[in-house]
Design a protein around this motif. Structure first.
Motif, mmCIF file in Angstrom:
data_model
loop_
_atom_site.group_PDB
_atom_site.id
_atom_site.type_symbol
_atom_site.label_atom_id
_atom_site.label_comp_id
_atom_site.label_asym_id
_atom_site.label_seq_id
_atom_site.Cartn_x
_atom_site.Cartn_y
_atom_site.Cartn_z
ATOM 1 N N VAL A 109 36.440 45.390 43.875
ATOM 2 C CA VAL A 109 37.618 46.078 44.408
ATOM 3 C C VAL A 109 37.912 47.321 43.577
ATOM 4 C CG1 VAL A 109 40.099 45.911 44.877
ATOM 5 C CG2 VAL A 109 38.601 43.961 45.342
ATOM 6 N N GLY A 110 37.818 47.183 42.258
ATOM 7 C CA GLY A 110 38.069 48.318 41.382
ATOM 8 C C GLY A 110 37.124 49.473 41.628
ATOM 9 N N LYS A 111 35.857 49.141 41.841
ATOM 10 C CA LYS A 111 34.858 50.182 42.109
ATOM 11 C C LYS A 111 35.100 50.838 43.458
ATOM 12 C CE LYS A 111 29.836 50.870 42.151
ATOM 13 N NZ LYS A 111 28.517 50.207 42.009
ATOM 14 N N GLY A 151 41.956 45.770 27.115
ATOM 15 C CA GLY A 151 40.501 45.606 27.088
ATOM 16 C C GLY A 151 39.854 46.343 28.241
ATOM 17 N N ARG A 152 38.701 45.839 28.677
ATOM 18 C CA ARG A 152 37.994 46.465 29.798
ATOM 19 C C ARG A 152 37.403 45.393 30.689
ATOM 20 N NH1 ARG A 152 38.145 51.650 29.738
ATOM 21 N NH2 ARG A 152 37.099 51.679 31.738
ATOM 22 N N LEU A 153 37.337 45.724 31.980
ATOM 23 C CA LEU A 153 36.584 44.917 32.934
ATOM 24 C C LEU A 153 35.864 45.889 33.847
ATOM 25 C CD1 LEU A 153 35.933 42.048 33.946
ATOM 26 C CD2 LEU A 153 37.687 42.383 35.690
ATOM 27 N N GLY A 154 34.549 45.962 33.692
ATOM 28 C CA GLY A 154 33.774 46.933 34.461
ATOM 29 C C GLY A 154 34.226 48.347 34.141
ATOM 30 N N SER A 155 34.525 49.115 35.160
ATOM 31 C CA SER A 155 34.943 50.506 34.982
ATOM 32 C C SER A 155 36.438 50.646 34.736
ATOM 33 C CB SER A 155 34.568 51.317 36.231
ATOM 34 O OG SER A 155 35.221 50.784 37.388
ATOM 35 N N MET A 156 37.171 49.529 34.776
ATOM 36 C CA MET A 156 38.631 49.574 34.656
ATOM 37 C C MET A 156 39.102 49.208 33.249
ATOM 38 S SD MET A 156 39.595 47.549 38.195
ATOM 39 C CE MET A 156 38.486 46.174 37.793
ATOM 40 N N GLN A 157 40.223 49.808 32.844
ATOM 41 C CA GLN A 157 40.882 49.372 31.624
ATOM 42 C C GLN A 157 41.753 48.178 31.979
ATOM 43 O OE1 GLN A 157 43.181 52.371 29.557
ATOM 44 N NE2 GLN A 157 42.922 51.323 27.603
ATOM 45 N N LEU A 158 41.601 47.099 31.233
ATOM 46 C CA LEU A 158 42.327 45.862 31.505
ATOM 47 C C LEU A 158 43.602 45.831 30.673
ATOM 48 C CD1 LEU A 158 42.564 42.993 32.655
ATOM 49 C CD2 LEU A 158 41.061 42.218 30.815
ATOM 50 N N LEU A 159 44.757 45.662 31.337
ATOM 51 C CA LEU A 159 46.053 45.676 30.659
ATOM 52 C C LEU A 159 46.804 44.387 30.952
ATOM 53 C CD1 LEU A 159 47.193 49.307 31.637
ATOM 54 C CD2 LEU A 159 45.888 48.614 29.620
#
Length: 431
Positions: A109-111, A151-159
């Protein structure tokens, strides 16, 4: 919402013109976060997308979907949903597989929507539970701090912007704002360690201090700082060469590390390469030593060190085979190509030999002989030792023969005979 807005200020998170993906379950925590984001983002209809995965593990899970659809209409935001089909549910390890399927869904979904930030509704009580859970299971400081605030998950910054909130505070927020939510009934059972900690241990700890959430947050931040300092030290060291299933570095590059830092360095290398925490103990720099731990082998041999993932080592094919030039072939788990020409693949060596369309490849036995420049011969095991190749890895060194004579051994030997009619053979490997 002071704690919420402070999260973005403290972590220097820019929100303007950014796209946000909220991983929502329909529970009280994610509903509270959804409401906060709608009231915080400059343009929630354009910036915010809610993602919901129905794990299909409960008969009433459809109620979460119904609630989120109503909220999406109310707040005029996009909702993306997906189900985890029952036929994909494993017989064992369902929690880990569910997490893997959920993260893959969120990454996709993020991509697709070019998301900048992925937000989850983990809160302070979740952080406390994670610290206690990992303390009980492993005592590993890195695992105890695995619930990253940023942190990060794939291309997204995880908040995780709710990390300073307690569960009670979020329930009160929902009540004050007349927000409906779905309670997962399995959260009230005592069948898992996490639930037992939540129902019995955490309430006792909260009786001892009013600052338990704050203390857990401070622990996480200080562990992040210590981890950054340690990683800065380790990254200042020359990194080993990556051979896919093992790593090789030079012992001299480790001289700046103390005896206490050495095990942590190898844990760092293994986690960086294989995402496994392995704690070697009492490691000492030595030109002849072997350590084994949890399926990994650490070898100090000659002037090199090797970190080997023994579970990833392929089976050894002891049969020789004939191969054509410029045609890829696989041997002992690695894919090669030999050519008289320059190729785009990674070159691992070369040798000079007679012009031939077919070459014989395989692996060398310890007792085989190799011809030296003076015409004499030496045992293969001596050349392996001179080049610092330990016994366990010697069968994985590609050997090439011409007229039944070894003319090339990967990282060890190349033909010593000179003839002006010889051709140069380039050996390439696919990474």
């Amino acid at each position: 919402m002071t704690k919420f807005t402070n999260f973005f200020t403290e972590n220097k998170i820019e929100i303007k013109n950014k796209k946000v993906l909220l991983a929502a379950s329909g529970g009280p925590d994610s509903v509270a976060l959804l409401h906060m984001l709608v009231n915080f983002l400059p343009d929630p209809s354009e910036q915010l997308i809610v993602a919901h995965l129905d794990h299909c593990l409960r008969s009433d899970s459809y109620l979460e979907s119904e609630l989120l659809k109503k909220l999406a209409v109310t707040f005029d935001i996009k909702l993306v949903e997906k189900k985890w089909p029952n036929e994909l549910h494993p017989q064992t390890g369902i929690e880990a597989k569910a997490r893997e399927y959920r993260y893959t869904f969120l990454k996709d979904v993020g991509k697709k929507y070019q998301i900048d930030y992925l937000m989850t509704a983990h809160h302070g009580d979740d952080l406390i539970e994670n610290i206690l859970l990992k303390f009980i299971r492993s005592g590993d400081a890195a695992e105890m701090n695995s619930l990253q605030i940023v942190g990060r998950l794939g291309s997204m910054q995880l908040l995780r912007p709710l990390i300073k909130y307690s569960k009670v505070e979020l329930l009160n927020y929902d009540k004050q704002n007349n927000l409906s939510f779905i309670e997962d009934e399995t959260n009230f059972e005592d069948d898992t360690l996490r639930n037992r900690l939540r129902h019995h241990v955490v309430p006792l700890l909260k009786q001892e201090t009013d600052h338990l959430v704050d203390n857990a947050y401070r622990f996480s931040k200080e562990m992040d700082l210590l981890s950054d300092c340690q990683n800065s030290l380790f990254e200042s060291i020359m990194m080993p060469v990556d051979f896919k299933n093992w790593l090789r570095g030079q012992i001299k590059d480790l001289k700046k590390l103390s005896d206490n830092q050495l095990p942590a360095f190898f844990d760092y290398l293994i986690y960086k390469k294989w995402h496994r925490h392995v704690h070697f103990t009492e490691i000492y720099l030595n030109q002849s030593a072997t350590y084994n731990k949890d399926g990994f082998q650490l070898i100090f041999y000659q002037n090199y060190y090797y970190v080997i993932n023994k579970s990833k080592l392929p089976g050894i094919d002891h049969n020789r085979k004939l191969i054509k030039l410029d045609e890829e072939f696989c041997i002992n788990g690695k894919k090669y190509l030999i050519s008289l020409y320059k190729k785009s693949q990674k070159q691992v060596g070369y040798f000079y030999g007679k012009k031939m369309g077919l070459l014989e490849v395989g692996n060398l036995s310890q007792g085989d002989k190799l011809k030296l420049a003076n015409g004499k011969q030496t045992k293969a095991k001596k050349k392996f030792a001179e080049n610092g190749i330990p016994l366990i890895l010697r069968p994985y060194c590609l050997t090439i023969w011409q007229d039944k004579e070894p003319v090339y051994v990967e990282n060890v030997y190349q033909n010593q005979e000179y003839n002006s009619d010889f051709a140069r053979y380039n050996v390439y490997v696919y990474s």
